[in-house]
Design an enzyme around this catalytic site. Structure first.
Site, PDB file in Angstrom:
ATOM      1  N   GLY A  20      26.271   5.386   0.137  1.00 44.99           N
ATOM      2  CA  GLY A  20      24.815   5.702   0.228  1.00 44.99           C
ATOM      3  C   GLY A  20      25.139   5.427  -1.703  1.00 44.99           C
ATOM      4  O   GLY A  20      23.690   5.377  -2.206  1.00 44.99           O
ATOM      5  N   ARG A  24      29.286   5.831  -6.165  1.00 48.72           N
ATOM      6  CA  ARG A  24      30.567   5.713  -5.317  1.00 48.72           C
ATOM      7  C   ARG A  24      30.809   4.575  -4.712  1.00 48.72           C
ATOM      8  O   ARG A  24      32.193   3.975  -4.501  1.00 48.72           O
ATOM      9  CB  ARG A  24      30.195   6.561  -3.926  1.00 48.72           C
ATOM     10  CG  ARG A  24      31.661   6.919  -2.996  1.00 48.72           C
ATOM     11  CD  ARG A  24      31.062   7.317  -1.457  1.00 48.72           C
ATOM     12  NE  ARG A  24      30.530   8.906  -1.710  1.00 48.72           N
ATOM     13  CZ  ARG A  24      29.809   9.269  -1.139  1.00 48.72           C
ATOM     14  NH1 ARG A  24      29.519   7.971  -0.007  1.00 48.72           N
ATOM     15  NH2 ARG A  24      29.177  10.154  -1.395  1.00 48.72           N
ATOM     16  N   ARG A  43      17.217  -2.189  -9.086  1.00 46.08           N
ATOM     17  CA  ARG A  43      17.606  -0.522  -8.846  1.00 46.08           C
ATOM     18  C   ARG A  43      18.664   0.540  -9.195  1.00 46.08           C
ATOM     19  O   ARG A  43      18.941   1.501  -8.544  1.00 46.08           O
ATOM     20  CB  ARG A  43      16.966  -0.476  -7.799  1.00 46.08           C
ATOM     21  CG  ARG A  43      14.903  -1.090  -7.150  1.00 46.08           C
ATOM     22  CD  ARG A  43      14.656  -0.492  -5.840  1.00 46.08           C
ATOM     23  NE  ARG A  43      13.475  -1.032  -5.787  1.00 46.08           N
ATOM     24  CZ  ARG A  43      12.223  -0.701  -5.439  1.00 46.08           C
ATOM     25  NH1 ARG A  43      12.515   0.654  -5.014  1.00 46.08           N
ATOM     26  NH2 ARG A  43      11.306  -1.087  -5.481  1.00 46.08           N
ATOM     27  N   ARG A  87      30.370   1.922   6.898  1.00 48.17           N
ATOM     28  CA  ARG A  87      29.535   2.644   5.982  1.00 48.17           C
ATOM     29  C   ARG A  87      30.674   3.944   5.507  1.00 48.17           C
ATOM     30  O   ARG A  87      31.810   4.392   6.957  1.00 48.17           O
ATOM     31  CB  ARG A  87      28.309   3.559   6.440  1.00 48.17           C
ATOM     32  CG  ARG A  87      27.877   5.309   6.253  1.00 48.17           C
ATOM     33  CD  ARG A  87      26.653   5.169   6.532  1.00 48.17           C
ATOM     34  NE  ARG A  87      26.194   6.897   6.452  1.00 48.17           N
ATOM     35  CZ  ARG A  87      26.259   6.962   5.303  1.00 48.17           C
ATOM     36  NH1 ARG A  87      26.422   6.455   3.947  1.00 48.17           N
ATOM     37  NH2 ARG A  87      26.442   8.526   5.334  1.00 48.17           N
ATOM     38  N   GLY A  89      30.102   7.352   4.061  1.00 47.64           N
ATOM     39  CA  GLY A  89      29.372   8.393   3.740  1.00 47.64           C
ATOM     40  C   GLY A  89      29.982   9.759   3.656  1.00 47.64           C
ATOM     41  O   GLY A  89      31.273   9.889   4.234  1.00 47.64           O
ATOM     42  N   SER A  90      29.327  10.859   3.489  1.00 47.37           N
ATOM     43  CA  SER A  90      29.572  11.804   3.227  1.00 47.37           C
ATOM     44  C   SER A  90      28.663  12.843   4.456  1.00 47.37           C
ATOM     45  O   SER A  90      27.503  12.157   4.690  1.00 47.37           O
ATOM     46  CB  SER A  90      28.939  13.082   1.913  1.00 47.37           C
ATOM     47  OG  SER A  90      27.947  12.713   1.089  1.00 47.37           O
ATOM     48  N   GLU A 162      13.861  22.972   7.669  1.00 51.07           N
ATOM     49  CA  GLU A 162      13.269  24.259   7.557  1.00 51.07           C
ATOM     50  C   GLU A 162      14.006  25.021   8.443  1.00 51.07           C
ATOM     51  O   GLU A 162      13.740  26.466   8.128  1.00 51.07           O
ATOM     52  CB  GLU A 162      11.332  24.054   8.380  1.00 51.07           C
ATOM     53  CG  GLU A 162      10.848  24.017   7.087  1.00 51.07           C
ATOM     54  CD  GLU A 162       8.727  24.097   7.520  1.00 51.07           C
ATOM     55  OE1 GLU A 162       8.221  24.992   7.528  1.00 51.07           O
ATOM     56  OE2 GLU A 162       8.654  23.021   8.678  1.00 51.07           O
ATOM     57  N   GLU A 179      24.570  13.042   8.650  1.00 55.84           N
ATOM     58  CA  GLU A 179      24.510  11.885   7.710  1.00 55.84           C
ATOM     59  C   GLU A 179      22.726  11.196   7.693  1.00 55.84           C
ATOM     60  O   GLU A 179      21.601  11.673   8.839  1.00 55.84           O
ATOM     61  CB  GLU A 179      25.535  11.387   7.450  1.00 55.84           C
ATOM     62  CG  GLU A 179      25.789  10.743   8.439  1.00 55.84           C
ATOM     63  CD  GLU A 179      24.910   9.022   8.861  1.00 55.84           C
ATOM     64  OE1 GLU A 179      25.418   8.279   7.941  1.00 55.84           O
ATOM     65  OE2 GLU A 179      23.849   8.926   9.810  1.00 55.84           O
ATOM     66  N   MET A 180      22.434  10.868   7.458  1.00 56.38           N
ATOM     67  CA  MET A 180      21.084   9.770   7.407  1.00 56.38           C
ATOM     68  C   MET A 180      21.146   8.752   7.330  1.00 56.38           C
ATOM     69  O   MET A 180      19.956   7.486   7.545  1.00 56.38           O
ATOM     70  CB  MET A 180      20.373  10.107   6.262  1.00 56.38           C
ATOM     71  CG  MET A 180      20.382  11.865   5.315  1.00 56.38           C
ATOM     72  SD  MET A 180      20.057  12.292   4.179  1.00 56.38           S
ATOM     73  CE  MET A 180      17.888  11.565   4.529  1.00 56.38           C
ATOM     74  N   GLU A 181      21.516   7.184   7.507  1.00 56.29           N
ATOM     75  CA  GLU A 181      21.471   6.231   7.078  1.00 56.29           C
ATOM     76  C   GLU A 181      22.907   5.539   9.248  1.00 56.29           C
ATOM     77  O   GLU A 181      22.106   4.097   9.409  1.00 56.29           O
ATOM     78  CB  GLU A 181      22.438   5.694   6.740  1.00 56.29           C
ATOM     79  CG  GLU A 181      21.965   5.524   5.471  1.00 56.29           C
ATOM     80  CD  GLU A 181      22.391   7.144   5.413  1.00 56.29           C
ATOM     81  OE1 GLU A 181      23.368   7.906   4.867  1.00 56.29           O
ATOM     82  OE2 GLU A 181      21.811   8.053   3.389  1.00 56.29           O
ATOM     83  N   SER A 203      31.441  16.792   3.512  1.00 55.85           N
ATOM     84  CA  SER A 203      30.785  17.491   2.896  1.00 55.85           C
ATOM     85  C   SER A 203      30.227  18.602   2.305  1.00 55.85           C
ATOM     86  O   SER A 203      30.133  19.287   1.338  1.00 55.85           O
ATOM     87  CB  SER A 203      29.754  16.605   1.471  1.00 55.85           C
ATOM     88  OG  SER A 203      28.722  16.227   2.095  1.00 55.85           O
ATOM     89  N   ASP A 204      29.564  18.981   3.193  1.00 56.96           N
ATOM     90  CA  ASP A 204      29.283  20.808   3.401  1.00 56.96           C
ATOM     91  C   ASP A 204      29.682  21.151   4.960  1.00 56.96           C
ATOM     92  O   ASP A 204      29.503  20.062   6.093  1.00 56.96           O
ATOM     93  CB  ASP A 204      28.466  20.148   3.086  1.00 56.96           C
ATOM     94  CG  ASP A 204      26.666  19.949   3.431  1.00 56.96           C
ATOM     95  OD1 ASP A 204      27.361  18.966   3.203  1.00 56.96           O
ATOM     96  OD2 ASP A 204      26.345  20.109   4.735  1.00 56.96           O
ATOM     97  N   ARG A 217      31.881  13.980  -4.046  1.00 62.34           N
ATOM     98  CA  ARG A 217      30.990  13.244  -3.455  1.00 62.34           C
ATOM     99  C   ARG A 217      31.610  11.708  -4.004  1.00 62.34           C
ATOM    100  O   ARG A 217      31.104  10.705  -3.178  1.00 62.34           O
ATOM    101  CB  ARG A 217      30.045  13.755  -3.229  1.00 62.34           C
ATOM    102  CG  ARG A 217      29.704  15.032  -2.214  1.00 62.34           C
ATOM    103  CD  ARG A 217      28.539  15.439  -1.602  1.00 62.34           C
ATOM    104  NE  ARG A 217      27.029  14.562  -1.398  1.00 62.34           N
ATOM    105  CZ  ARG A 217      26.134  15.134  -0.557  1.00 62.34           C
ATOM    106  NH1 ARG A 217      25.988  15.758  -1.533  1.00 62.34           N
ATOM    107  NH2 ARG A 217      25.638  14.122   0.218  1.00 62.34           N
TER     108      ARG A 217
HETATM  109  O1  LIG Z   1      27.373  10.271   0.456  1.00 57.98           O
HETATM  110  P1  LIG Z   1      26.208   9.421   0.897  1.00 57.98           P
HETATM  111  O2  LIG Z   1      27.185   7.740   1.486  1.00 57.98           O
HETATM  112  O3  LIG Z   1      25.136   9.077   0.524  1.00 57.98           O
HETATM  113  O4  LIG Z   1      25.865  10.180   3.049  1.00 57.98           O
HETATM  114  C1  LIG Z   1      25.049  11.192   2.741  1.00 57.98           C
HETATM  115  O5  LIG Z   1      25.025  12.080   1.374  1.00 57.98           O
HETATM  116  C2  LIG Z   1      23.486  11.971   1.254  1.00 57.98           C
HETATM  117  C3  LIG Z   1      22.679  13.226   1.286  1.00 57.98           C
HETATM  118  O6  LIG Z   1      22.434  13.625  -0.052  1.00 57.98           O
HETATM  119  C4  LIG Z   1      22.859  11.179   2.609  1.00 57.98           C
HETATM  120  O7  LIG Z   1      22.946   9.207   2.121  1.00 57.98           O
HETATM  121  C5  LIG Z   1      23.602  11.204   3.842  1.00 57.98           C
HETATM  122  O8  LIG Z   1      23.753  10.104   5.068  1.00 57.98           O
HETATM  123  O1  LIG Z   2      22.806  14.131   5.594  1.00 54.98           O
HETATM  124  C1  LIG Z   2      23.291  15.113   5.037  1.00 54.98           C
HETATM  125  C2  LIG Z   2      25.084  14.578   4.359  1.00 54.98           C
HETATM  126  C3  LIG Z   2      25.571  15.614   3.879  1.00 54.98           C
HETATM  127  N1  LIG Z   2      25.792  17.227   4.425  1.00 54.98           N
HETATM  128  C4  LIG Z   2      23.851  16.996   5.226  1.00 54.98           C
HETATM  129  O2  LIG Z   2      24.291  17.559   5.660  1.00 54.98           O
HETATM  130  N2  LIG Z   2      23.292  16.199   5.639  1.00 54.98           N
END
Ligand SMILES: O=P(O)(O)O[C@H]1O[C@H](CO)[C@@H](O)[C@H]1O
Ligand SMILES: O=c1cc[nH]c(=O)[nH]1
Length: 232
Positions: A20, A24, A43, A87, A89-90, A162, A179-181, A203-204, A217
């Site tokens: 992401g 990195r 960008r 991917r 990612g964290s 929330e 994660e988000m992707e 990462s957490d 990260r």
């Molecule tokens: O460390 P990356 O690869 O960005 O992945 C995680 O970290 C971001 C959020 O902090 C989101 O993109 C999530 O998927």
């Molecule tokens: O999307 C993410 C990435 C790292 N940690 C989270 O809690 N969410």
């Protein structure tokens, strides 16, 4: 050139690692690739191509979230002929037995995004990893005694929920982390007949609130990169 990437045809490899964080991507290129060139800074979403053990590999930042990742993956597949999307990612752990820096291989990705509900008229589609990439990653990790967990992850549209306990219902169903992707990347790979895999590092923790720093990260998640570079 595509709308969001300024690479010329042929400048991007068939295999692309996808963090992401664009910084990195820079760290991965500088640390693991030989003779790397930067092919994109539109960008600030840095992309590089070099070689790893003689094989051409690229690494492209995707930004945060499914919409951003899907823009880059769509263009990589359809404008640049990319075949393997991996991917790196964290992620935030949902389970008590996951520690900081643990590796997670995403077999599948649940999501709270509506991306597939829109496509499938309200029905659920199950975004799934490519089996060959998954098996290669597992074999490499086992051979090199790198501990990992493999399972379902949550690709969330929400980083700051929330409700601090929102993760518990996912955890109760065995989901390993947020994660988000990944759900977006696996969906596009299925749609266009290419291969995708997500390898993540904790990462957490949503369970105990522990976290690593932003610098870590960016520059310390090497084990998953090593697995990714040996998985295609
Ligand atoms: O460390 P990356 O690869 O960005 O992945 C995680 O970290 C971001 C959020 O902090 C989101 O993109 C999530 O998927
Ligand atoms: O999307 C993410 C990435 C790292 N940690 C989270 O809690 N969410």
């Amino acid at each position: 050139m595509s709308i969001h990437l300024e690479a010329k045809k042929g400048e991007i490899a068939e295999t692309v690692l996808l963090p992401g964080d664009p910084l990195r991507a820079k760290w991965i290129a500088e640390t693991y690739l030989e003779n790397s060139i930067c092919y994109n800074d539109v960008r600030g979403m840095l992309g590089f191509t070099g070689t790893y053990h003689g094989e051409k590999v690229s690494v492209q930042g995707t930004g945060m979230g499914i919409p951003s990742a899907m823009i880059y993956c769509h263009e990589l597949i359809n404008e640049y002929g990319v075949k393997n999307l991996i991917r790196v990612g964290s992620a935030g752990a949902f389970q008590k037995d996951l520690k900081l820096m643990d590796i997670i291989i995403a077999i599948s990705a649940s999501t709270n995004s509506s991306l597939n509900k829109m496509t499938f008229n309200g029905a659920d589609f199950a975004p799934t990893a490519n089996f060959e990439l998954l098996m290669k990653a597992v074999e490499y990790a086992r051979k090199n005694e790198i501990d990992f967990k493999a399972g379902n992850v949550l690709s969330s549209d929400i980083f700051y929920d929330e409700d601090p306990d929102y993760y518990k219902k996912w955890a109760d169903h065995g989901v390993l982390c947020a994660e988000m992707e990944t759900a977006g990347i696996y969906t596009l790979a299925a749609r266009f007949g290419v291969r995708a895999l997500s390898i993540l590092t904790v990462s957490d923790s949503l369970v105990n609130g522990e976290e690593i720093s932003a610098d870590m990260r960016e520059q310390k998640l090497g084990e998953m990169v090593e697995i990714a570079l040996n998985s295609f």
